[in-house]
Design a protein around this motif. Structure first.
Motif, PDB file in Angstrom:
ATOM      1  N   CYS A   1       1.282  -1.284   0.107  1.00 46.31           N
ATOM      2  CA  CYS A   1      -0.146  -0.241  -0.225  1.00 46.31           C
ATOM      3  C   CYS A   1       1.065   1.396   0.318  1.00 46.31           C
ATOM      4  CB  CYS A   1      -0.547  -0.510   1.082  1.00 46.31           C
ATOM      5  SG  CYS A   1      -2.096  -1.118   1.467  1.00 46.31           S
ATOM      6  N   ALA A   2       1.519   0.976  -1.211  1.00 47.07           N
ATOM      7  CA  ALA A   2       2.621   2.808  -1.623  1.00 47.07           C
ATOM      8  C   ALA A   2       1.621   3.691  -1.046  1.00 47.07           C
ATOM      9  CB  ALA A   2       3.308   2.381  -2.110  1.00 47.07           C
TER      10      ALA A   2
ATOM     11  N   ILE B   1       2.294   5.741  -3.494  1.00 50.77           N
ATOM     12  CA  ILE B   1       1.702   6.163  -5.187  1.00 50.77           C
ATOM     13  C   ILE B   1       0.965   5.418  -5.500  1.00 50.77           C
ATOM     14  CG2 ILE B   1       4.248   4.053  -5.356  1.00 50.77           C
ATOM     15  CD1 ILE B   1       2.490   7.359  -7.755  1.00 50.77           C
TER      16      ILE B   1
ATOM     17  N   ALA C   1      -2.592  -6.005  -1.450  1.00 52.67           N
ATOM     18  CA  ALA C   1      -1.258  -6.864  -0.502  1.00 52.67           C
ATOM     19  C   ALA C   1      -0.523  -6.098   0.388  1.00 52.67           C
ATOM     20  CB  ALA C   1      -0.198  -8.143  -1.351  1.00 52.67           C
TER      21      ALA C   1
ATOM     22  N   LYS D   1      -4.284  -3.245   7.248  1.00 51.53           N
ATOM     23  CA  LYS D   1      -3.970  -1.660   6.136  1.00 51.53           C
ATOM     24  C   LYS D   1      -5.035  -2.466   4.592  1.00 51.53           C
ATOM     25  CE  LYS D   1      -0.114  -0.313   5.539  1.00 51.53           C
ATOM     26  NZ  LYS D   1       1.857  -0.138   5.306  1.00 51.53           N
TER      27      LYS D   1
ATOM     28  N   TYR E   1       1.812 -10.947   0.156  1.00 51.06           N
ATOM     29  CA  TYR E   1       2.340 -10.734  -0.993  1.00 51.06           C
ATOM     30  C   TYR E   1       2.642 -12.358  -1.346  1.00 51.06           C
ATOM     31  CZ  TYR E   1       4.431  -6.363   0.604  1.00 51.06           C
ATOM     32  OH  TYR E   1       4.558  -4.825   1.403  1.00 51.06           O
TER      33      TYR E   1
ATOM     34  N   PRO F   1       4.646  -1.917  -6.197  1.00 50.75           N
ATOM     35  CA  PRO F   1       5.320  -0.931  -5.654  1.00 50.75           C
ATOM     36  C   PRO F   1       6.161  -0.077  -4.666  1.00 50.75           C
ATOM     37  CG  PRO F   1       2.450  -0.620  -5.104  1.00 50.75           C
ATOM     38  CD  PRO F   1       3.231  -2.139  -6.090  1.00 50.75           C
TER      39      PRO F   1
ATOM     40  N   PRO G   1       9.757  -0.657  -2.474  1.00 48.31           N
ATOM     41  CA  PRO G   1      10.832   0.147  -2.074  1.00 48.31           C
ATOM     42  C   PRO G   1      11.903  -0.726  -2.937  1.00 48.31           C
ATOM     43  CG  PRO G   1      10.577  -0.141   0.040  1.00 48.31           C
ATOM     44  CD  PRO G   1       9.729  -0.347  -0.801  1.00 48.31           C
TER      45      PRO G   1
ATOM     46  N   MET H   1      13.513  -3.670  -3.231  1.00 48.06           N
ATOM     47  CA  MET H   1      12.919  -5.025  -3.384  1.00 48.06           C
ATOM     48  C   MET H   1      12.337  -5.242  -4.394  1.00 48.06           C
ATOM     49  SD  MET H   1      10.717  -4.381   0.038  1.00 48.06           S
ATOM     50  CE  MET H   1      10.145  -5.353   0.361  1.00 48.06           C
TER      51      MET H   1
ATOM     52  N   GLU I   1       7.329  -0.127 -10.101  1.00 47.57           N
ATOM     53  CA  GLU I   1       8.030   0.460 -10.530  1.00 47.57           C
ATOM     54  C   GLU I   1       9.768   1.199 -10.570  1.00 47.57           C
ATOM     55  OE1 GLU I   1       7.224   3.660  -9.444  1.00 47.57           O
ATOM     56  OE2 GLU I   1       4.716   3.304  -9.521  1.00 47.57           O
TER      57      GLU I   1
ATOM     58  N   ASN J   1       7.691   1.401 -14.511  1.00 46.24           N
ATOM     59  CA  ASN J   1       7.145   2.433 -14.513  1.00 46.24           C
ATOM     60  C   ASN J   1       7.550   3.864 -14.257  1.00 46.24           C
ATOM     61  OD1 ASN J   1       3.912   2.801 -14.654  1.00 46.24           O
ATOM     62  ND2 ASN J   1       4.485   3.522 -12.188  1.00 46.24           N
TER      63      ASN J   1
ATOM     64  N   ILE K   1      11.814   6.159   2.305  1.00 44.13           N
ATOM     65  CA  ILE K   1      11.801   5.273   2.129  1.00 44.13           C
ATOM     66  C   ILE K   1      13.273   5.894   1.253  1.00 44.13           C
ATOM     67  CG2 ILE K   1      10.717   3.773   2.127  1.00 44.13           C
ATOM     68  CD1 ILE K   1      10.145   4.470  -1.317  1.00 44.13           C
ATOM     69  N   ARG K   2      13.903   7.204   0.432  1.00 47.07           N
ATOM     70  CA  ARG K   2      14.547   8.089  -0.503  1.00 47.07           C
ATOM     71  C   ARG K   2      15.777   8.093   0.036  1.00 47.07           C
ATOM     72  NH1 ARG K   2       9.646   8.433  -1.960  1.00 47.07           N
ATOM     73  NH2 ARG K   2       8.483   7.967  -4.202  1.00 47.07           N
TER      74      ARG K   2
ATOM     75  N   TYR L   1      14.498   9.817 -14.134  1.00 51.01           N
ATOM     76  CA  TYR L   1      13.581  10.329 -15.101  1.00 51.01           C
ATOM     77  C   TYR L   1      14.477  11.651 -16.223  1.00 51.01           C
ATOM     78  CZ  TYR L   1       9.361   9.892 -12.452  1.00 51.01           C
ATOM     79  OH  TYR L   1       8.097   9.104 -11.659  1.00 51.01           O
TER      80      TYR L   1
HETATM   81  N1  LIG Z   1       5.980   6.495 -11.065  1.00 52.34           N
HETATM   82  C1  LIG Z   1       5.602   6.884 -10.439  1.00 52.34           C
HETATM   83  O1  LIG Z   1       5.476   8.475 -10.813  1.00 52.34           O
HETATM   84  C2  LIG Z   1       6.476   7.519  -9.058  1.00 52.34           C
HETATM   85  C3  LIG Z   1       6.333   8.422  -8.104  1.00 52.34           C
HETATM   86  C4  LIG Z   1       6.321   8.670  -6.369  1.00 52.34           C
HETATM   87  C5  LIG Z   1       6.677   6.895  -6.046  1.00 52.34           C
HETATM   88  N2  LIG Z   1       7.067   5.274  -7.010  1.00 52.34           N
HETATM   89  C6  LIG Z   1       8.330   4.765  -6.975  1.00 52.34           C
HETATM   90  O2  LIG Z   1       7.393   3.886  -5.931  1.00 52.34           O
HETATM   91  C7  LIG Z   1       8.177   3.037  -5.365  1.00 52.34           C
HETATM   92  C8  LIG Z   1       7.351   3.339  -3.950  1.00 52.34           C
HETATM   93  O3  LIG Z   1       7.495   4.909  -4.178  1.00 52.34           O
HETATM   94  P1  LIG Z   1       6.466   5.293  -2.985  1.00 52.34           P
HETATM   95  O4  LIG Z   1       7.131   6.995  -1.879  1.00 52.34           O
HETATM   96  O5  LIG Z   1       4.894   5.171  -2.785  1.00 52.34           O
HETATM   97  O6  LIG Z   1       7.228   4.728  -1.614  1.00 52.34           O
HETATM   98  P2  LIG Z   1       6.410   4.126   0.201  1.00 52.34           P
HETATM   99  O7  LIG Z   1       5.026   4.657   0.308  1.00 52.34           O
HETATM  100  O8  LIG Z   1       6.668   4.296   1.252  1.00 52.34           O
HETATM  101  O9  LIG Z   1       5.771   2.655   0.458  1.00 52.34           O
HETATM  102  C9  LIG Z   1       6.684   2.115  -0.487  1.00 52.34           C
HETATM  103  C10 LIG Z   1       6.198   0.882   0.204  1.00 52.34           C
HETATM  104  O10 LIG Z   1       6.529  -0.909   0.049  1.00 52.34           O
HETATM  105  C11 LIG Z   1       6.063  -1.800   1.061  1.00 52.34           C
HETATM  106  N3  LIG Z   1       7.175  -2.083   2.634  1.00 52.34           N
HETATM  107  C12 LIG Z   1       7.500  -3.586   2.104  1.00 52.34           C
HETATM  108  N4  LIG Z   1       8.758  -3.794   2.878  1.00 52.34           N
HETATM  109  C13 LIG Z   1       8.921  -2.363   3.179  1.00 52.34           C
HETATM  110  C14 LIG Z   1       9.754  -1.591   4.155  1.00 52.34           C
HETATM  111  N5  LIG Z   1      10.957  -1.828   4.709  1.00 52.34           N
HETATM  112  N6  LIG Z   1      10.627  -0.531   4.362  1.00 52.34           N
HETATM  113  C15 LIG Z   1       9.008   0.393   3.590  1.00 52.34           C
HETATM  114  N7  LIG Z   1       7.923  -0.236   3.123  1.00 52.34           N
HETATM  115  C16 LIG Z   1       8.328  -1.333   2.844  1.00 52.34           C
HETATM  116  C17 LIG Z   1       4.889  -0.676   1.858  1.00 52.34           C
HETATM  117  O11 LIG Z   1       3.728  -1.587   1.827  1.00 52.34           O
HETATM  118  P3  LIG Z   1       3.353  -2.603   3.108  1.00 52.34           P
HETATM  119  O12 LIG Z   1       3.379  -1.475   4.352  1.00 52.34           O
HETATM  120  O13 LIG Z   1       1.367  -1.601   3.113  1.00 52.34           O
HETATM  121  O14 LIG Z   1       3.305  -3.896   2.343  1.00 52.34           O
HETATM  122  C18 LIG Z   1       4.862   0.805   1.919  1.00 52.34           C
HETATM  123  O15 LIG Z   1       3.771   1.462   1.766  1.00 52.34           O
HETATM  124  C19 LIG Z   1       9.444   3.458  -5.334  1.00 52.34           C
HETATM  125  O16 LIG Z   1       9.749   2.352  -5.754  1.00 52.34           O
HETATM  126  C20 LIG Z   1       9.295   4.852  -5.452  1.00 52.34           C
HETATM  127  O17 LIG Z   1      10.570   4.784  -6.951  1.00 52.34           O
HETATM  128  C21 LIG Z   1       6.798   6.398  -8.603  1.00 52.34           C
END
Ligand SMILES: NC(=O)c1ccc[n+]([C@@H]2O[C@H](COP(=O)([O-])OP(=O)(O)OC[C@H]3O[C@@H](n4cnc5c(N)ncnc54)[C@H](OP(=O)(O)O)[C@@H]3O)[C@@H](O)[C@H]2O)c1
Length: 328
Positions: free
Chosen positions: A13-14, A16, A37, A43, A59, A74, A76, A79, A97, A124, A165-166, A182
């Motif tokens: 549930c990221a 994005i 998942a 969540k 997952y 989506p 980190p 992974m 992603e 993506n 996470i970044r 990008y």
């Molecule tokens: N294409 C785009 O426009 C775009 C925009 C933003 C980000 N992104 C990419 O999307 C990905 C996620 O970015 P985000 O900013 O959405 O991240 P985020 O909100 O931090 O979400 C990452 C998700 O990964 C899961 N997860 C599993 N193991 C984890 C760990 N050890 N620590 C943290 N999270 C973990 C969690 O979901 P659960 O807890 O639900 O399992 C968490 O919600 C990255 O690869 C980023 O580069 C792409």
């Protein structure tokens, strides 16, 4: 006859996913949002219950669900490789992603396995499917700016909360994989006919141990220079500029124009400046249509080639930047 709809599952549930991809899958004419998942069952359930008919689970449960055609990942960056391979081994197509991998060898491994199994792996970068870039590509083809001399592109954002996470090395953070990817991709999308080689790269590291900002310089046999800049401690920039012998094109909201937003393209020549409001578009929806089209035809080579080329450039930037750091 209506086009076939594919069943999609979302792994995590990221932000994005919750903000953009989950609603887009749900509303897509080419996908059924089938499952969500999470590491946390509560969540996943809360996210799934917002959409009629969507199931939820871990997952592992979701990728082994025989009803799922495609898994959207989506997670980190660190992974992405593991879960892309897990999903491929379970026989699923993958939309992962950016950045797809943290090392070039991972992209090779993913591609070889996906090709052998006849499965799609797409990275993506939805901005590829925003119609504003069609204007630029048509203008370049019509030689509206003459011969291309220079490509510049920047993607930078102000600082994020420290626990994002970044900023985690372990989770594959860093500005190159997050933002720098990008402008690199934009170079390939906007000037696809050229074979650019990366000549220099700089990364600036912060206390968190990940790169916070940087730049890359590339050129090609035709003598076109490309300057790319990125960061996550920066004044917001999200643009590209193509400077030609008789004109210049600038797109100021190149990568993140949300659905409903009308981005501007500025076209300059000696005759004057046109500051054009382009039509709004939904690059997420367009991307899902493109992905479904790949699944319809079974032609995945274009996406494989893009994945490998992008991963090779990222690898080269890391090599060149580490050499720079050692020389300081
Ligand atoms: N294409 C785009 O426009 C775009 C925009 C933003 C980000 N992104 C990419 O999307 C990905 C996620 O970015 P985000 O900013 O959405 O991240 P985020 O909100 O931090 O979400 C990452 C998700 O990964 C899961 N997860 C599993 N193991 C984890 C760990 N050890 N620590 C943290 N999270 C973990 C969690 O979901 P659960 O807890 O639900 O399992 C968490 O919600 C990255 O690869 C980023 O580069 C792409």
């Amino acid at each position: 006859m209506a086009a076939k709809k594919y069943n999609a599952a979302v792994l995590g549930c990221a932000h994005i996913a919750v903000r953009s991809l989950i609603p887009e899958f749900f509303n897509s004419p080419r996908f059924n949002l089938a499952a969500i998942a999470s590491r946390d069952p509560g969540k996943a359930r809360a996210a799934a219950e917002r959409y009629a008919g969507v199931s939820w689970g871990t997952y592992e449960q979701i990728i082994h669900d025989s009803g799922i055609d495609l898994v959207y990942i989506p997670l980190p960056n660190s992974m992405h490789y593991e879960w892309t391979m897990n999903a491929l081994e379970a026989g699923k197509h993958v939309l992962c992603e950016k950045s797809l991998v943290t090392e070039y060898a991972q992209a090779e491994g993913i591609t070889a396995f996906a090709r052998a199994q006849r499965l799609l792996v797409a990275e993506n970068f939805q901005f590829r499917f925003h119609s504003q870039h069609r204007w630029t590509l048509d203008a370049l083809a019509a030689r509206k700016i003459g011969e291309v001399r220079m490509f510049r592109s920047s993607f930078g954002i102000p600082p994020l909360p420290a626990d994002n996470i970044r900023y985690s090395k372990e989770l594959g953070g860093g500005a190159l994989l997050d933002n720098g990817a990008y402008p690199l991709k934009a170079l390939q999308v906007i000037l696809p006919g050229y074979n650019f080689t990366m000549k220099a790269a700089t990364l600036r590291y912060g206390d968190s141990g990940v790169d916070i900002s940087g730049g890359m310089y590339l050129d090609c046999p035709e003598g076109i220079a490309a300057e790319l800049a990125f960061g996550m401690d920066n004044f917001y920039q999200c643009n590209y500029e193509i400077w030609g012998s008789i004109g210049k094109i600038t797109a100021n909201r190149a990568f993140t124009a949300p659905p409903g937003f009308r981005p501007r393209i500025i076209f300059e020549t000696a005759d004057g400046v046109e500051n054009m409001e382009m039509p709004a578009d939904n690059h997420f929806a367009n991307m899902l249509i493109h992905i479904a089209g790949c699944l319809d035809t079974g032609d995945f080579e274009g996406e494989y080639a893009q994945n490998l080329r992008q991963a090779a450039y990222i690898n080269r930037a890391l090599e060149l930047a580490s050499a720079t750091v050692e020389r300081r």
